[in-house]
Design a protein around this motif. Structure first.
Motif, PDB file in Angstrom:
ATOM      1  N   SER A  45       0.796  -1.225   0.000  1.00 47.68           N
ATOM      2  CA  SER A  45       0.000   0.000   0.000  1.00 47.68           C
ATOM      3  C   SER A  45       0.830   1.276   0.000  1.00 47.68           C
ATOM      4  O   SER A  45       0.272   2.373  -0.076  1.00 47.68           O
ATOM      5  CB  SER A  45      -0.932   0.011   1.225  1.00 47.68           C
ATOM      6  N   PHE A  46       2.137   1.156   0.078  1.00 48.79           N
ATOM      7  CA  PHE A  46       2.997   2.340   0.151  1.00 48.79           C
ATOM      8  C   PHE A  46       4.131   2.240  -0.861  1.00 48.79           C
ATOM      9  O   PHE A  46       4.652   1.153  -1.120  1.00 48.79           O
ATOM     10  CB  PHE A  46       3.588   2.485   1.563  1.00 48.79           C
ATOM     11  N   VAL A  47       4.510   3.374  -1.405  1.00 43.86           N
ATOM     12  CA  VAL A  47       5.694   3.416  -2.270  1.00 43.86           C
ATOM     13  C   VAL A  47       6.919   3.607  -1.386  1.00 43.86           C
ATOM     14  O   VAL A  47       6.826   4.156  -0.278  1.00 43.86           O
ATOM     15  CB  VAL A  47       5.598   4.559  -3.300  1.00 43.86           C
ATOM     16  N   ALA A  48       8.054   3.164  -1.863  1.00 44.41           N
ATOM     17  CA  ALA A  48       9.279   3.274  -1.079  1.00 44.41           C
ATOM     18  C   ALA A  48       9.708   4.728  -0.951  1.00 44.41           C
ATOM     19  O   ALA A  48       9.624   5.507  -1.907  1.00 44.41           O
ATOM     20  CB  ALA A  48      10.391   2.454  -1.724  1.00 44.41           C
ATOM     21  N   ALA A  49      10.165   5.099   0.230  1.00 45.98           N
ATOM     22  CA  ALA A  49      10.703   6.450   0.435  1.00 45.98           C
ATOM     23  C   ALA A  49      11.956   6.627  -0.415  1.00 45.98           C
ATOM     24  O   ALA A  49      12.768   5.706  -0.526  1.00 45.98           O
ATOM     25  CB  ALA A  49      11.033   6.656   1.911  1.00 45.98           C
ATOM     26  N   PRO A  50      12.134   7.774  -1.041  1.00 41.47           N
ATOM     27  CA  PRO A  50      13.318   7.986  -1.876  1.00 41.47           C
ATOM     28  C   PRO A  50      14.579   8.136  -1.036  1.00 41.47           C
ATOM     29  O   PRO A  50      14.520   8.396   0.169  1.00 41.47           O
ATOM     30  CB  PRO A  50      12.993   9.289  -2.614  1.00 41.47           C
ATOM     31  N   THR A  51      15.702   7.954  -1.689  1.00 37.30           N
ATOM     32  CA  THR A  51      16.984   8.169  -1.020  1.00 37.30           C
ATOM     33  C   THR A  51      17.388   9.622  -1.165  1.00 37.30           C
ATOM     34  O   THR A  51      16.733  10.408  -1.848  1.00 37.30           O
ATOM     35  CB  THR A  51      18.061   7.250  -1.609  1.00 37.30           C
TER      36      THR A  51
END
Length: 316
Positions: A154-160
């Motif tokens: 349900s969530f996209v990965a947090a960017p670096t």
């Protein structure tokens, strides 16, 4: 300020993408201050990867020889001790998180919310029930500490691009000796992980045999996809259990999902409902999979797949 502790999932050298998705969930909590805990023998490499996630303020390393294997019985006492002063304790809703977080919640004597799919406030969360056919809103008391597993689909990965501080954590707690590591087995082949792949090709019982199912691997290799299977295909022996997608298998959210010869039972649809684009191939025009498919091809998969492979070969 809501102080949030996220338990990192990793293999000893690389951070699992599920942790970055937990960070996205934590960032949705108002006034969040995010800390990631990394348990390992030497957590330096994984901690550096966690520190690079945007939104993370601090990474705490729990270096201990006992952490060589991710045994929930061993990790839980350390993390429960570290969790003092945090309002939220989160972990991914993977095999790792589902095994570990209930132990942490039990040691802290707090409630757990499973499969968080949306954040409404610091105390209100939504989670699926009844195979995703209903959404339950759960609210905890203001000021109460809570634990939660995050539904990573349900969530996209947090960017670096972050630059969190990294520090060594010290917890002095007795570790249990009744649980010990024996061995671990892993499917051979080195194929992509289903839960982190952006493209997935899954086959169903309509493929008819393990030999026919194996043809999906060649197609998957051409487009850089992972391979999955319906429960019917697994039960028939066409594919190993670790490839099963659905309510009793893996919950995934790829950019593109190909359902080959899959009718679309509700249990399977539960596992793919967060896919961005669903492509279905089935000779039954009334198959339930077409109700959720963005692109549907009605026809014999044994005729369509070779044509797809020819088109792909012509483009390469």
């Amino acid at each position: 300020m809501n102080r949030i502790l996220i338990v990192a999932e990793h293999d000893g050298s690389a951070l699992n993408p599920s942790t970055a998705k937990c960070v996205s969930c934590a960032r949705a909590i108002p006034e969040s201050e995010i800390t990631i805990a990394v348990c390992a023998v030497d957590a330096s490499a994984v901690a550096a990867q966690a520190a690079a996630l945007q939104g993370v303020r601090r990474v705490v390393k729990l270096d201990n020889p006992a952490n060589a294997q991710a045994l929930a019985a061993v990790l839980a006492p350390q993390l429960a001790a570290l969790a003092a002063g945090y309002s939220h304790v989160l972990a991914p809703s993977t095999t790792f998180g589902k095994d570990l977080l209930p132990r942490i919640a039990g040691l802290l004597d707090i409630s757990q919310i499973s499969d968080i799919m949306a954040v409404e406030s610091a105390t209100r969360f939504r989670r699926p029930i009844y195979a995703g056919n209903a959404i339950l809103t759960v609210e905890i008391a203001a000021g109460a500490q809570m634990a939660g597993t995050v539904r990573v689909a349900s969530f996209v990965a947090a960017p670096t691009g972050g630059d969190a501080s990294v520090e060594a954590g010290v917890v002095n707690v007795p570790l249990p000796v009744h649980t010990r590591f024996v061995s671990v087995s892993k499917a051979a082949g080195g194929r992509q992980d289903l839960q982190s792949a952006t493209r997935v090709i899954s086959g169903g019982r309509a493929l008819g045999s393990a030999e026919n199912f194996a043809k999906l691997y060649a197609l998957a290799d051409k487009i850089g996809a992972a391979v999955g299977a319906s429960r019917a295909a697994v039960d028939a022996g066409y594919a190993p259990n670790e490839l099963q997608v659905g309510q009793t298998g893996k919950i995934i959210a790829p950019e593109v999902y190909f359902a080959i010869g899959i009718s679309g039972a509700i249990q399977h649809l539960t596992g793919i409902k967060d896919a961005r684009t669903i492509v279905a191939i089935n000779k039954d025009s009334e198959a339930p999979i077409f109700e959720v498919a963005d692109i549907g091809l009605v026809g014999d998969l044994f005729q369509i797949l070779p044509e797809l492979e020819k088109l792909l070969a012509a483009r390469s």
